[in-house]
Design a protein around this motif. Structure first.
Motif, PDB file in Angstrom:
ATOM      1  N   ILE A   1       0.838  -1.202   0.000  1.00  0.00           N
ATOM      2  CA  ILE A   1       0.000   0.000   0.000  1.00  0.00           C
ATOM      3  C   ILE A   1       0.875   1.255   0.000  1.00  0.00           C
ATOM      4  CG2 ILE A   1      -1.572   1.394   1.408  1.00  0.00           C
ATOM      5  CD1 ILE A   1      -3.007  -0.755  -0.076  1.00  0.00           C
ATOM      6  N   GLY A   2       1.912   1.247   0.833  1.00  0.00           N
ATOM      7  CA  GLY A   2       2.823   2.386   0.875  1.00  0.00           C
ATOM      8  C   GLY A   2       3.493   2.623  -0.471  1.00  0.00           C
ATOM      9  N   PHE A   3       3.967   1.544  -1.092  1.00  0.00           N
ATOM     10  CA  PHE A   3       4.593   1.676  -2.407  1.00  0.00           C
ATOM     11  C   PHE A   3       3.599   2.170  -3.450  1.00  0.00           C
ATOM     12  CE2 PHE A   3       8.266  -1.064  -1.184  1.00  0.00           C
ATOM     13  CZ  PHE A   3       9.265  -0.259  -1.711  1.00  0.00           C
ATOM     14  N   PHE A   4       2.372   1.672  -3.366  1.00  0.00           N
ATOM     15  CA  PHE A   4       1.355   2.097  -4.331  1.00  0.00           C
ATOM     16  C   PHE A   4       1.078   3.588  -4.217  1.00  0.00           C
ATOM     17  CE2 PHE A   4      -3.112   2.987  -5.325  1.00  0.00           C
ATOM     18  CZ  PHE A   4      -3.135   2.609  -6.664  1.00  0.00           C
ATOM     19  N   LEU A   5       1.004   4.084  -2.979  1.00  0.00           N
ATOM     20  CA  LEU A   5       0.763   5.518  -2.779  1.00  0.00           C
ATOM     21  C   LEU A   5       1.904   6.357  -3.353  1.00  0.00           C
ATOM     22  CD1 LEU A   5      -0.663   5.552   0.860  1.00  0.00           C
ATOM     23  CD2 LEU A   5      -1.899   6.067  -1.250  1.00  0.00           C
ATOM     24  N   VAL A   6       3.142   5.901  -3.144  1.00  0.00           N
ATOM     25  CA  VAL A   6       4.288   6.630  -3.697  1.00  0.00           C
ATOM     26  C   VAL A   6       4.255   6.578  -5.223  1.00  0.00           C
ATOM     27  CG1 VAL A   6       6.810   6.722  -3.847  1.00  0.00           C
ATOM     28  CG2 VAL A   6       5.716   6.221  -1.651  1.00  0.00           C
ATOM     29  N   PHE A   7       3.993   5.395  -5.763  1.00  0.00           N
ATOM     30  CA  PHE A   7       3.959   5.223  -7.221  1.00  0.00           C
ATOM     31  C   PHE A   7       2.869   6.072  -7.862  1.00  0.00           C
ATOM     32  CE2 PHE A   7       1.840   2.837 -10.696  1.00  0.00           C
ATOM     33  CZ  PHE A   7       2.802   3.033 -11.677  1.00  0.00           C
ATOM     34  N   ILE A   8       1.666   6.025  -7.296  1.00  0.00           N
ATOM     35  CA  ILE A   8       0.551   6.762  -7.885  1.00  0.00           C
ATOM     36  C   ILE A   8       0.780   8.262  -7.755  1.00  0.00           C
ATOM     37  CG2 ILE A   8      -0.980   6.993  -5.874  1.00  0.00           C
ATOM     38  CD1 ILE A   8      -1.989   5.912  -9.446  1.00  0.00           C
ATOM     39  N   SER A   9       1.505   8.694  -6.711  1.00  0.00           N
ATOM     40  CA  SER A   9       1.798  10.126  -6.558  1.00  0.00           C
ATOM     41  C   SER A   9       2.759  10.599  -7.642  1.00  0.00           C
ATOM     42  CB  SER A   9       2.375  10.408  -5.168  1.00  0.00           C
ATOM     43  OG  SER A   9       3.649   9.818  -5.014  1.00  0.00           O
ATOM     44  N   PHE A  10       3.696   9.744  -8.047  1.00  0.00           N
ATOM     45  CA  PHE A  10       4.564  10.071  -9.174  1.00  0.00           C
ATOM     46  C   PHE A  10       3.733  10.258 -10.445  1.00  0.00           C
ATOM     47  CE2 PHE A  10       8.243   8.522  -6.744  1.00  0.00           C
ATOM     48  CZ  PHE A  10       9.249   9.345  -7.224  1.00  0.00           C
ATOM     49  N   ILE A  11       2.803   9.353 -10.671  1.00  0.00           N
ATOM     50  CA  ILE A  11       1.985   9.408 -11.883  1.00  0.00           C
ATOM     51  C   ILE A  11       1.106  10.659 -11.883  1.00  0.00           C
ATOM     52  CG2 ILE A  11       0.274   8.200 -13.262  1.00  0.00           C
ATOM     53  CD1 ILE A  11       3.055   6.869 -13.089  1.00  0.00           C
TER      54      ILE A  11
ATOM     55  N   ALA B   1      -0.097  12.426  -1.051  1.00  0.00           N
ATOM     56  CA  ALA B   1      -0.111  10.959  -1.181  1.00  0.00           C
ATOM     57  C   ALA B   1       1.302  10.397  -1.124  1.00  0.00           C
ATOM     58  CB  ALA B   1      -0.786  10.553  -2.487  1.00  0.00           C
ATOM     59  N   GLY B   2       2.252  11.089  -1.758  1.00  0.00           N
ATOM     60  CA  GLY B   2       3.627  10.634  -1.727  1.00  0.00           C
ATOM     61  C   GLY B   2       4.213  10.650  -0.330  1.00  0.00           C
ATOM     62  N   PHE B   3       3.907  11.705   0.422  1.00  0.00           N
ATOM     63  CA  PHE B   3       4.401  11.800   1.794  1.00  0.00           C
ATOM     64  C   PHE B   3       3.794  10.701   2.664  1.00  0.00           C
ATOM     65  CE2 PHE B   3       3.600  13.298   6.133  1.00  0.00           C
ATOM     66  CZ  PHE B   3       4.916  13.439   6.567  1.00  0.00           C
ATOM     67  N   ILE B   4       2.496  10.459   2.516  1.00  0.00           N
ATOM     68  CA  ILE B   4       1.847   9.410   3.310  1.00  0.00           C
ATOM     69  C   ILE B   4       2.455   8.052   2.972  1.00  0.00           C
ATOM     70  CG2 ILE B   4      -0.333   8.186   3.706  1.00  0.00           C
ATOM     71  CD1 ILE B   4      -1.780  10.838   3.275  1.00  0.00           C
ATOM     72  N   GLY B   5       2.678   7.799   1.688  1.00  0.00           N
ATOM     73  CA  GLY B   5       3.288   6.540   1.279  1.00  0.00           C
ATOM     74  C   GLY B   5       4.672   6.358   1.879  1.00  0.00           C
ATOM     75  N   MET B   6       5.493   7.411   1.848  1.00  0.00           N
ATOM     76  CA  MET B   6       6.821   7.340   2.440  1.00  0.00           C
ATOM     77  C   MET B   6       6.739   7.098   3.941  1.00  0.00           C
ATOM     78  SD  MET B   6       9.285   7.679   0.197  1.00  0.00           S
ATOM     79  CE  MET B   6      10.645   8.221   1.239  1.00  0.00           C
ATOM     80  N   ALA B   7       5.818   7.772   4.600  1.00  0.00           N
ATOM     81  CA  ALA B   7       5.659   7.600   6.042  1.00  0.00           C
ATOM     82  C   ALA B   7       5.248   6.171   6.380  1.00  0.00           C
ATOM     83  CB  ALA B   7       4.619   8.591   6.573  1.00  0.00           C
ATOM     84  N   VAL B   8       4.335   5.610   5.596  1.00  0.00           N
ATOM     85  CA  VAL B   8       3.900   4.222   5.811  1.00  0.00           C
ATOM     86  C   VAL B   8       5.084   3.266   5.679  1.00  0.00           C
ATOM     87  CG1 VAL B   8       2.545   2.331   4.816  1.00  0.00           C
ATOM     88  CG2 VAL B   8       1.503   4.583   5.135  1.00  0.00           C
ATOM     89  N   LEU B   9       5.896   3.448   4.654  1.00  0.00           N
ATOM     90  CA  LEU B   9       7.028   2.558   4.417  1.00  0.00           C
ATOM     91  C   LEU B   9       8.077   2.669   5.528  1.00  0.00           C
ATOM     92  CD1 LEU B   9       7.535   3.027   0.569  1.00  0.00           C
ATOM     93  CD2 LEU B   9       6.578   1.039   1.740  1.00  0.00           C
ATOM     94  N   MET B  10       8.326   3.851   6.033  1.00  0.00           N
ATOM     95  CA  MET B  10       9.377   4.037   7.022  1.00  0.00           C
ATOM     96  C   MET B  10       8.934   3.684   8.445  1.00  0.00           C
ATOM     97  SD  MET B  10      11.936   4.815   5.249  1.00  0.00           S
ATOM     98  CE  MET B  10      11.328   4.113   3.698  1.00  0.00           C
ATOM     99  N   ILE B  11       7.681   3.929   8.766  1.00  0.00           N
ATOM    100  CA  ILE B  11       7.204   3.717  10.136  1.00  0.00           C
ATOM    101  C   ILE B  11       6.730   2.282  10.363  1.00  0.00           C
ATOM    102  CG2 ILE B  11       5.456   4.404  11.831  1.00  0.00           C
ATOM    103  CD1 ILE B  11       5.559   7.205  10.639  1.00  0.00           C
TER     104      ILE B  11
END
Length: 418
Positions: free
Chosen positions: A73-83, A327-337
Motif C-alpha cells: 500500500i505504501g509503495f502504491f501511494l508513492v507510485f501513484i503520486s509520481f503518476i 499521497a507521496g508523503f503518506i506513502g513514504m511515512a507508511v514505508l518508514m514507520i
C-alpha cells in the motif's frame, strides 16, 4: 520423494542465498553505476528481480501477510503520486521516475518473499562478505588502482565504486548482523572482531556524520539487549566502547593517527560545526511544500540555492510533499514507520529463555536498527528512486520479516513443495 523434495529445497535455498548476496553487493558497490552506466546497474538488479520472480512461486501462497500488504500500500501511494504529479505538471521526467519506483516495488516483493528461506547464519555470512568486498575495493583503489580513489578536500575518502557519503553505508548497515552472530549465534568471535574493525576503518575513512550517528544508535540497541539478557556482557561492551573512544582521542592527540586534513578528527569537526546549508534547505523545502500541495510540483523541484546553483533539498520527507504531494508523503511515512510498528507488535512473542528465540531477536534488532537508520538517513538526504538507496531498506525490512515472526524455514519449504 522426500529426498527429491529435500534436494529441490536445498537448491532453492542456495539460489535465494546468491540472489540476496548479489543484491547486497550491489548496495555495497552502489556507485559502480557511474562506471558501467545506469542501464548496466539496473540490468544487474534485474538479475536479482528475475531470480526472485522465478523463486517466488515455490514459497508464495495466495494469502498476503498483513505487513506485506501494508508495505505494498505504501509503495502504491508513492507510485501513484509520481503518476499524478507527472500528469498534472506535464513532466515526463517525473513519470519516468515513477516507472523506476514501480520496479523498486517489484524487486522488493521478490526479495521480501524469498528472504523467508534464509537463516541467521546466511545473513551473517552475507554481511561478512559485504564488509570484505567493501574493504577490498577501497584498499585496491587507494593503494593499487589509484585512478579510482577519491579524496575530497575535507579529507573524506572513498572510491568510484563507493563515493565518500556512500562508503559508510556498508559498515553501518551490515555490522549489526556480524555482532548478532558473534554474541548470540556462537560464531567465531575473533573473525567477527576483525570484521568489525574493518567496518570501523571504512566508517572512519568516510567520516560521515550520519553514519556515526546511526552506528551509535545500533550500538545502543545492542547494549540495551545485552543489558536485558547478559548484564555482565553489557558492562564489558560499554567499558570497551568507552576505552576505545578515549584511546582513539589520545592517539590522535599524540599525532599517531589522523582522520583528515583538519586540526581535529574530521568527523568530530563536522558534527560540531553543524550544517547551516541543510538548515537553509529545510526552510526552502517547507516553502516549496506549502506552494505545491496537494499533488506536488514534480520530482526534483524541491531545491535550494547553494554555492551559486540549485541543489535538491536534502530531506526526502519534505521533498516527497513538495515533489509528489500529500499521497507521496503518506506513502513514504507508511514505508518508514511500518517496520518499527510491526517489530514492536511482535517483540512480545520472543522467549528470552530460549537461545534460538534470543538469536532471532538479536538479528531482528540488527535489521530494525538498519530500518530505523534508513528512515533517519532520509531526513538528511534527498528523495531517490535508485536501488542503490532503496536496496538498503528492502534488505533490512526483508530480514526483519524473517526473524520477527519466527519463520521455520524447513517447515516452510516442505509446505511449499507439498
Amino acid at each position: 520423494m522426500s529426498g527429491n523434495t529435500g534436494g529441490k529445497n536445498l537448491k532453492s535455498n542456495a539460489a535465494t542465498f546468491w540472489m540476496m548476496l548479489l543484491a547486497c553487493v550491489l548496495i555495497v558497490l552502489g556507485d559502480v553505476r557511474f562506471i558501467i552506466g545506469s542501464i548496466g546497474y539496473w540490468l544487474a538488479w534485474s538479475v536479482v528481480g528475475f531470480a526472485g520472480f522465478f523463486l517466488t512461486g515455490t514459497v508464495f501462497s495466495r494469502k498476503i501477510s498483513v505487513d506485506l500488504f501494508v508495505y505494498l500500500i505504501g509503495f502504491f501511494l508513492v507510485f501513484i503520486s509520481f503518476i499524478l504529479s507527472g500528469f498534472v505538471n506535464q513532466d515526463m521526467y517525473t513519470l519516468y521516475q515513477g516507472f523506476k519506483m514501480f520496479c523498486v516495488m517489484v524487486i522488493f516483493f521478490c526479495i521480501y518473499i524469498n528472504a523467508k528461506r534464509l537463516s541467521g547464519d546466511d545473513f551473517y555470512i552475507i554481511s561478512m562478505v559485504c564488509i570484505a568486498v567493501g574493504l577490498c575495493f577501497f584498499l585496491l583503489c587507494k593503494y593499487v588502482y589509484k585512478d579510482f580513489y577519491i579524496l575530497l578536500g575535507d579529507g573524506r575518502q572513498g572510491s568510484l565504486f563507493a563515493y565518500p557519503g556512500v562508503l559508510w553505508k556498508t559498515p553501518v548497515f551490515f555490522t549489526g548482523f556480524i555482532i548478532s552472530g558473534a554474541i548470540f549465534a556462537g560464531k567465531n568471535k575473533v573473525l567477527a572482531l576483525l570484521a568489525v574493525i574493518a567496518a570501523m576503518y571504512l566508517l572512519i575513512m568516510d567520516s560521515s556524520r550520519t553514519g556515526f550517528l546511526i552506528i551509535a544508535m545500533i550500538a545502543l540497541l545492542f547494549i540495551m539487549l545485552c543489558a536485558y539478557l547478559k548484564p555482565k556482557l553489557a558492562v564489558i561492551c560499554s567499558l570497551l566502547l568507552l576505552i576505545s573512544g578515549i584511546c582513539l582521542l589520545v592517539l590522535y592527540g599524540g599525532g599517531f593517527i589522523s582522520f583528515g586534513h583538519a586540526d581535529e578528527p574530521l568527523v568530530l569537526n563536522r558534527l560540531a560545526a553543524g550544517d547551516p546549508i541543510r538548515a537553509k534547505m529545510l526552510l526552502d523545502g517547507i516553502t516549496h511544500a506549502e506552494e505545491c500541495v496537494p499533488l506536488g510540483c514534480g520530482f526534483g523541484t524541491a531545491t535550494s540555492w547553494v554555492d551559486g546553483g540549485p541543489m535538491v533539498v536534502h530531506n526526502a520527507y519534505l521533498s516527497s510533499i513538495g515533489d509528489l504531494g500529500v499521497a507521496g508523503f503518506i506513502g513514504m511515512a507508511v514505508l518508514m514507520i511500518s517496520p518499527i510498528v510491526f517489530f514492536l507488535c511482535n517483540i512480545r512473542h520472543f522467549n528470552v529463555l530460549d537461545s534460538e528465540s534470543t538469536k532471532k531477536l538479536a538479528f531482528s534488532i540488527a535489521a530494525m536498527g538498519g530500518g530505523i537508520g534508513y528512515a533517519f538517513l532520509l531526513m538528511l538526504h534527498p528523495l531517490s528512486t535508485e536501488l542503490s538507496e532503496w536496496g538498503i531498506w528492502i534488505v533490512m525490512v526483508s530480514i526483519l520479516s524473517v526473524f520477527s515472526k519466527h519463520v521455520d524455514v524447513n517447515k516452510l519449504n516442505v509446505q511449499a513443495e507439498a
